[in-house]
Design an enzyme around this catalytic site. Structure first.
Site: not given
Length: 690
Positions: A530, A594
């Site tokens: 995030e 990721d």
């Protein structure tokens, strides 16, 4: 309305995906629990039984970490996929089922328990719902039938949209101004489609043609349930597809919508009236939200030009037929069983391959979470989320932000000027963990124990009014975009905040019984994911205040694009299902998050455990435990239909790519498992953005 919120995973209903490359997908039903949970079940954040150690981790790390899980976790009959997130979401729901069942029947309840209990109870009372048939929708259908002219129809658009559970023709509401995030403005967006994406109307391959035929057949079935003759239903369904196809042709693709500049077009109401003059916009906004905007964002001007053509050239009867269909499809989940079953048959069984409807309690728990999420969240948090767990997550978040600071400062391809702005943005990010500081007030929402359709309608009106009432008021920086029980997380570039609901901070995703290695690998990587969204291809275009502003030098912007193109090229090579590859222009933001998130969490874990004598456990070294823990959140199985839907609509890559694509770019992983050049888990060239 528009949101720039980007998530670690999609909501549990659609987040699970797999690939033929990961092995055979299980299809047998898992044994469902038949009673509510009284306590949350426990699963470890690193489970060696989920592994398949016969696989070489340097050949296929995803299969090595998740092969056992895939074999032992067939997809339940009421799911289109099954993964670790979905399994935890199911446990959360089952736990909340028990809470809501108590709240529904308790004689002594506080205001929160009354709202959530009565909503749940009204949803569970299927005999009362079935007795009503389609009666709750008849007033809206009667109003539509009584419209006698095109002018009257267009004048009624705001009222038509208010009567609808969906968004016929277009979307309207409020949101933060992209270039001045401290201001709330009115926004118009494309909408009005019954299929998941514009491409479903435009593709000409056999599968797409067949799916459109199945969609029309579903509409005909639904219309006959409402009492239309087969001939009328056939005509109305054909008119609907024709109008939706016109709207789809004028809609931006999902890739284009990821570019914030392509969906930002500030206009006055007068300027809007020039591109769509058939609608009296001042009257529309007054009726829709009681507002009189000086300016607004028209996210897709070409769409509204096409909408104007539809409204002025299609016959009144065809416009009414399209609207009737959207009233019916929107209301179907809240009506009697035949309507619910018809809706499920197309949107779940046909589109996603789900063979069986979920038990009613799942539908009802989801409904309470959707419409009374922060009331239900209070019930969830007080039972599951301790202050200690919150403190540990906050600490981990800070450590990962410190790692990002080190990464930014050490970048060789970024100039000091851009680094200064990047660090300014990093230090301004607000971290939200667990639940809001102040709970939403639902006192103005009336919830009745025997009026399910009315409860759902009033909840929609409550939220609609809440959104319109934001206009002219300061932005609430404490507001959340997810409910506390949600198994997910997100970054919002305009709020410049990262958000981790209590629902995602439960075992096996965060496991207080486990050592730091898998927890930093799993939850730490999610936090890093995030955080990295603040600097992905979308997020990097917003500054420290959440404003759409170019704070990059041209050379630094090119350096970023060169590096993200490496990731795009890599992921475009992965096959998801059939011959369909990942659309890496759609998934690149998540893929970069990721990759960056895993590295940042690894750095934070190393700092947290520096000087400690970490042991090998279950034949796995500490570094290996970190990476196995990181990978096991993505264990999943998925049906082919779900995979096809994902390729078309999902900005997230399938699980096997989210793991193998990441570790194959990390020297830290390759060292931990002794991988050599030429093996699949050593990608050449190495891709690294952050």
């Amino acid at each position: 309305m528009r949101t720039w919120m980007t998530t670690a995973l999609l909501a549990a209903a659609v987040c699970g995906v797999a690939s033929a490359q990961t092995g055979a997908v299980a299809s047998g039903p898992a044994a469902p629990r038949q009673v509510p949970l009284t306590a949350m079940p426990y699963s470890p954040s690193l489970d060696t039984t989920s592994m398949d150690r016969s696989v070489n981790p340097c050949e296929d790390f995803y299969k090595y970490t998740c092969g056992g899980w895939q074999q032992r976790n067939p997809i339940p009959a009421d799911q289109s996929h099954w993964d670790v997130y979905a399994k935890l979401a199911n446990d959360n729901m089952q736990f909340l089922w028990g809470v809501l069942a108590e709240d529904a029947k308790a004689t002594r309840r506080d205001a929160v328990q009354q709202k959530v209990g009565d909503y749940f109870g009204s949803c569970m009372n299927t005999s009362a719902i079935d007795a009503l048939g389609d009666k709750p929708l008849r007033p809206a259908l009667a109003k539509l039938a009584n419209i006698k002219s095109r002018e009257a129809f267009i004048a009624a658009l705001a009222a038509i949209q208010r009567d609808n559970f969906g968004s016929p023709f277009f979307e309207s509401g409020t949101d933060q101004d992209a270039v001045n995030s401290s201001v709330i403005i009115v926004e118009l967006g494309a909408g009005g489609l019954g299929l998941p994406d514009r491409d479903y109307y435009l593709k000409t391959d056999d599968r797409s043609v067949k799916l459109r035929e199945q969609y029309v057949a579903f509409l005909e079935k639904l219309l006959t349930l409402y009492g239309e003759t087969p001939a009328q239903a056939k005509a109305d369904a054909a008119a609907t597809l024709k109008i939706e196809t016109s709207l789809a042709k004028a809609s931006l693709s999902r890739v284009d919508r990821r570019d914030p500049h392509k969906v930002y077009h500030i206009m006055t109401v007068g300027e809007l009236s020039q591109i769509a003059p058939s609608i009296h916009w001042a009257e529309y906004f007054s009726e829709a939200g009681g507002v009189h905007p000086e300016k607004l964002n028209v996210s897709q001007p070409e769409f509204f030009k096409a909408l104007n053509t539809v409204l002025t050239t299609e016959s009144l009867e065809e416009l009414k037929a399209y609207t009737r269909v959207h009233l019916m499809t929107g209301a179907a989940p809240y009506l009697a069983t035949p309507f619910v079953e018809a809706n499920f048959d197309f949107y779940s069984r046909t589109l996603r391959g789900t063979p069986q409807m979920p038990p009613r309690w799942k539908t009802c728990v989801r409904g309470v979470d959707r419409n009374l999420g922060e009331a239900l969240g209070q019930e969830f948090v007080r039972r599951t989320f301790s202050a200690e767990m919150k403190a540990k997550t906050v600490l981990m978040t800070q450590q990962i932000e410190d790692a990002m600071k080190v990464e930014i400062e050490g970048l060789t391809w970024m100039s000091p000027e851009t680094k200064t702005e990047a660090l300014r943005k990093l230090h301004a990010i607000r971290n939200k963990v667990g639940y809001p500081d102040q709970w939403r007030d639902y006192s103005a929402l009336t919830v009745k124990p025997s009026d399910y359709f009315g409860n759902a309608r009033r909840a929609g009106e409550f939220e609609d009014k809440r959104q319109w009432n934001k206009l002219g008021k300061p932005v609430d920086l404490n507001e959340w975009g997810m409910t506390p029980p949600t198994v997910n997380a997100y970054f919002n570039p305009q709020m410049n905040d990262i958000n981790f609901p209590a629902g995602v901070l439960q075992p096996p995703l965060y496991d207080p019984k486990m050592d730091d290695a898998p927890n930093y690998g799993n939850t730490g990587s999610t936090i890093g994911h995030e955080l990295t969204h603040a600097f992905d291809d979308e997020g990097r275009q917003f500054d420290w205040q959440g404003n759409l502003r170019d704070w990059w030098t041209p050379a630094d912007a090119k350096g970023f694009e060169d590096r993200i193109n490496c990731v795009r090229d890599q992921y475009a090579g992965y096959v998801v299902v059939d011959d369909q590859h990942i659309n890496s222009k759609l998934t690149s933001g998540e893929d970069v998050a990721d990759l960056g998130g895993t590295l940042l969490a690894y750095m934070a874990w190393k700092k947290q455990t520096a000087g400690l004598d970490l042991k090998t456990v279950d034949g796995l070294t500490p570094d290996q435990r970190y990476f196995v823990g990181m990978a096991q959140w993505a264990c999943e199985n998925s049906r082919p239909e779900q995979l096809r839907l994902q390729v078309a609509t999902d900005p997230h890559s399938p699980g096997f790519a989210r793991i193998n694509g990441v570790v194959s770019n990390l020297p830290e992983f390759q060292k931990a498992f002794g991988c050599k050049a030429g093996q699949p888990m050593v990608h050449t060239p190495t891709c690294k953005v952050w």
